[in-house]
Design an enzyme around this catalytic site. Sequence first.
Site, PDB file in Angstrom:
ATOM      1  N   SER A  94     -37.837 -14.540   1.250  1.00  0.00           N
ATOM      2  CA  SER A  94     -38.946 -15.014   0.426  1.00  0.00           C
ATOM      3  C   SER A  94     -40.165 -14.152   0.727  1.00  0.00           C
ATOM      4  CB  SER A  94     -39.246 -16.482   0.717  1.00  0.00           C
ATOM      5  OG  SER A  94     -40.314 -16.945  -0.087  1.00  0.00           O
ATOM      6  N   HIS A 108     -44.550 -12.548  -6.218  1.00  0.00           N
ATOM      7  CA  HIS A 108     -43.610 -13.376  -5.454  1.00  0.00           C
ATOM      8  C   HIS A 108     -42.201 -12.886  -5.736  1.00  0.00           C
ATOM      9  CE1 HIS A 108     -40.639 -16.709  -5.892  1.00  0.00           C
ATOM     10  NE2 HIS A 108     -40.969 -16.900  -4.629  1.00  0.00           N
ATOM     11  N   ASN A 110     -37.971 -13.681  -4.380  1.00  0.00           N
ATOM     12  CA  ASN A 110     -37.068 -14.488  -3.559  1.00  0.00           C
ATOM     13  C   ASN A 110     -35.640 -14.248  -4.022  1.00  0.00           C
ATOM     14  OD1 ASN A 110     -35.484 -17.358  -3.713  1.00  0.00           O
ATOM     15  ND2 ASN A 110     -36.543 -17.106  -1.767  1.00  0.00           N
ATOM     16  N   ARG A 112     -31.703 -15.821  -2.662  1.00  0.00           N
ATOM     17  CA  ARG A 112     -31.169 -16.819  -1.731  1.00  0.00           C
ATOM     18  C   ARG A 112     -29.717 -17.139  -2.066  1.00  0.00           C
ATOM     19  NH1 ARG A 112     -34.748 -18.640  -5.358  1.00  0.00           N
ATOM     20  NH2 ARG A 112     -34.075 -20.273  -6.810  1.00  0.00           N
ATOM     21  N   ARG A 262     -39.687 -24.286   9.288  1.00  0.00           N
ATOM     22  CA  ARG A 262     -40.874 -23.904  10.053  1.00  0.00           C
ATOM     23  C   ARG A 262     -42.080 -23.861   9.117  1.00  0.00           C
ATOM     24  NH1 ARG A 262     -43.451 -19.199  11.889  1.00  0.00           N
ATOM     25  NH2 ARG A 262     -44.198 -19.378  14.032  1.00  0.00           N
TER      26      ARG A 262
END
Length: 306
Positions: A94, A108, A110, A112, A262
């Site tokens: 990311s 942006h 990303n 996954r 996190r």
Amino acid sequence: MLKPKITDIKNYLLQLQDSICQQLEAEEGIAKFCEDLWERPEGGGGRTRVIENGDVLEKAGVNFSHVFGSQLPFAITQQMPELKGCTFQALGISIVIHPRNPYAPTTHFNVRFFCAEKPNSNPVWWFGGGFDLTPYYGFVEDCQHWQRIAKQACDPFGADVYSKFKIACDNYFFLKHRNEPRGIGGLFFDYLNEWDFDTCFALMRSVGDHFMLAYRPILARRKNIAYGEKEREFQSYRHGRYVEFNLIYDRGTLFGLQTGGRTESILMSLPATVSWRYDWQPPLGSKESELYEKFLVAKDWLASNE
């Protein structure tokens, strides 16, 4: 069904993280990424890399994570309730880049991969990802370049893939409470498993490999344009829209928080400076109003002559 090649995906993502960080440091020139290795108590961990207060990059994060657990979070099961009770693995990269210069857009990116399993059952897997562009002061040539590279990433996989992913991006990165797109879009896909694993993995790699081809030339063109306090104030105001989207709608943010991820790594996507003004409207005929009138509208940039 054969098990997905988790190790191959992980190796690709770590290499991609290294490559993108090297390219961004070359554009930045002075500041370097700091690296933070972390572990998740429930399983897995990640490699967070962040630049702050650079000359070119006010804030940028390039994050890798590989987490696993005994059950999928609500962010997934509300979409796929049949997967309740499955163990899971999730890994991805990311990236959010907030340049200092208001004429350089935020971006942006990303990609996954998810895999869910129940005992004595075949794994259920899918890919997701994409990239989008959020300008503060728009340039037609940047928008056309961005969408052209996005299309090149998709073309090997079918004539309709780019248009499908572009429409999905326009629909996803939309602030419903503002009735306003976040930026000019790009690509977005999720729950991709309609082809065999190798083809889906190849598409994810193509999107990953084209991201910096799309973004780096734009950053290089705009990072040294002269600007003043007015432009910085508008950039900070528009940062507010970015914060609103990420905290209200973004699936990655919700997934990370619901899986006990996190927090510092999840919220690294937020810009360093942000402001809100009550019911503010840009002056008619200004560069700021041009963003709304010309760029924050649904448009086929590859067919546009503007």
